[in-house]
Design a protein around this motif. Structure first.
Motif, PDB file in Angstrom:
ATOM      1  N   ILE A  31      60.120  24.311   9.562  1.00  0.00           N
ATOM      2  CA  ILE A  31      59.382  23.746   8.434  1.00  0.00           C
ATOM      3  C   ILE A  31      60.119  22.488   8.012  1.00  0.00           C
ATOM      4  O   ILE A  31      61.332  22.529   7.785  1.00  0.00           O
ATOM      5  CB  ILE A  31      59.337  24.733   7.247  1.00  0.00           C
ATOM      6  N   TYR A  89      54.829  32.442   8.796  1.00  0.00           N
ATOM      7  CA  TYR A  89      55.933  31.731   8.149  1.00  0.00           C
ATOM      8  C   TYR A  89      57.111  32.668   7.980  1.00  0.00           C
ATOM      9  O   TYR A  89      56.960  33.754   7.409  1.00  0.00           O
ATOM     10  CB  TYR A  89      55.497  31.209   6.770  1.00  0.00           C
ATOM     11  N   PHE A 129      50.600  25.598   3.567  1.00  0.00           N
ATOM     12  CA  PHE A 129      50.484  26.881   4.250  1.00  0.00           C
ATOM     13  C   PHE A 129      49.089  27.039   4.844  1.00  0.00           C
ATOM     14  O   PHE A 129      48.088  26.888   4.166  1.00  0.00           O
ATOM     15  CB  PHE A 129      50.825  28.018   3.289  1.00  0.00           C
TER      16      PHE A 129
END
Ligand code: AMP
Ligand code: MG
Length: 310
Positions: A227, A240, A234
């Motif tokens: 990231i 994630y 998102f």
């Protein structure tokens, strides 16, 4: 319970079994035909040498031509455990194991089932029990995913550490870590009072001293990315993995480790495989800070994630 697996190994077959790091694909270290099957089943390039797994320090003498004082100290300090040591090899060690190198990699794993299996069947070569290029298996199901439902696996649930062993070359100084794992350069230095260096991740060329390090590894089909920037957008089709920054929302595609890096290591490959089951396009991972990178397990995570990114 282990009898059938011991018999398979003794008759030249290949068996997957748990270690404290990941599941290994075992074959009799004295049987070249059995070892050939390991390369075939994995689709492993023949220039990528195998680690011989033993169940007793005495067995080192069967493979290593020389056991230095430092080697002895490291074995006493870290074995059984997640440290692979590279020794100068005896001439009789099979070339198929060492890919023609004059060295051999040895490890005494800690998992009780691996210890029993090796004690009764003899030393085995045991690369990770995955198809080459796939994430290493941390559950018996992962092995079956790659090699089929009927593949013989000693099932002991999830492996403890979840990332492969530290690989340390002690055949020349300065001693070099080819693959970081749960045992760190500092842990090793503190035992032998010598500097230990880390081979850079960038050795992708033909001259890599540890041939395995030049191959892309550990990758899911999904694209793995760090990231970048403060506020990631998102998206739905991504997983994630966070450890420190606040989670923008809680759902099954945002996993937060709350600084528990051992848990992150334990789960990483399973999360990768799960992302593929869900046909996700991306796995986004929060980068580690310099301070976090002081921890051995974070260095190992950084190494595996960088390789998955490719
Ligand atoms: P795996 O068993 O699939 O986890 O991979 C074993 C790792 O150990 C690979 O990165 C190999 O290149 C490395 N390795 C095994 N034997 C040697 C050796 N004799 N010299 C250097 N690296 C080795
Ligand atoms: Mg492997």
């Amino acid at each position: 319970m282990l009898d059938q697996y011991i018999n398979l190994l003794k008759s030249g077959e290949v068996v997957a079994f748990p270690t404290e790091t990941v599941y290994g694909l075992g074959a009799d270290a004295k049987n070249p035909d059995a070892i050939k099957k390991v390369f075939e089943i994995k689709g492993r390039p023949s220039d990528n040498p195998l680690i011989v797994h033993i169940a007793d320090k005495k067995q080192v003498e069967d493979f290593a031509s020389e056991i230095t004082d430092d080697a002895q100290k490291l074995m006493d300090a870290f074995w059984p455990g997640p440290l692979t040591l590279i020794f100068k090899k005896k001439p009789e060690v099979l070339d198929i194991i060492t890919a023609g190198l004059d060295t051999v990699a040895l490890r005494w794993p800690k998992h009780p089932l691996s210890q029993q299996l090796i004690a009764l069947a003899g030393p085995v070569v045991a690369p990770s029990a995955n198809s080459s290029g796939k994430p290493s298996p941390t559950k018996a199901e992962h092995v079956k995913e790659d090699f089929g439902d009927d593949f013989p696996v000693v099932d002991a649930g999830e492996t403890e550490i979840g990332l492969e062993s530290t690989v340390l070359d002690i055949t020349s100084e300065p001693y070099t870590i080819y693959r970081p794992g749960a045992v760190s350069a500092d842990d090793i230095s503190s035992i032998i009072d010598k500097e230990v260096i880390q081979e850079s991740n960038s050795s992708t060329d033909e001259t890599a001293k540890s041939p395995g390090t030049k191959y892309s590894h550990y990758s899911p089909e999904a694209k793995v990315q760090w990231i970048s920037g403060g506020d990631a957008t998102f998206v739905e089709e991504a997983l994630y993995l966070l450890h420190s920054r606040p989670a923008p929302r809680k759902n099954s595609r945002v996993i937060h480790y709350d600084g528990n890096f051992n848990k992150m290591a334990h789960e990483l490959y399973d999360r990768f495989r799960h992302a593929d089951h869900q046909h996700l396009e991306y796995v986004f991972i929060e980068p580690f800070s310099d301070e976090q990178l002081q921890k051995p397990i974070v260095q190992a995570l950084q190494n595996r994630i960088s390789k998955a990114i490719g």
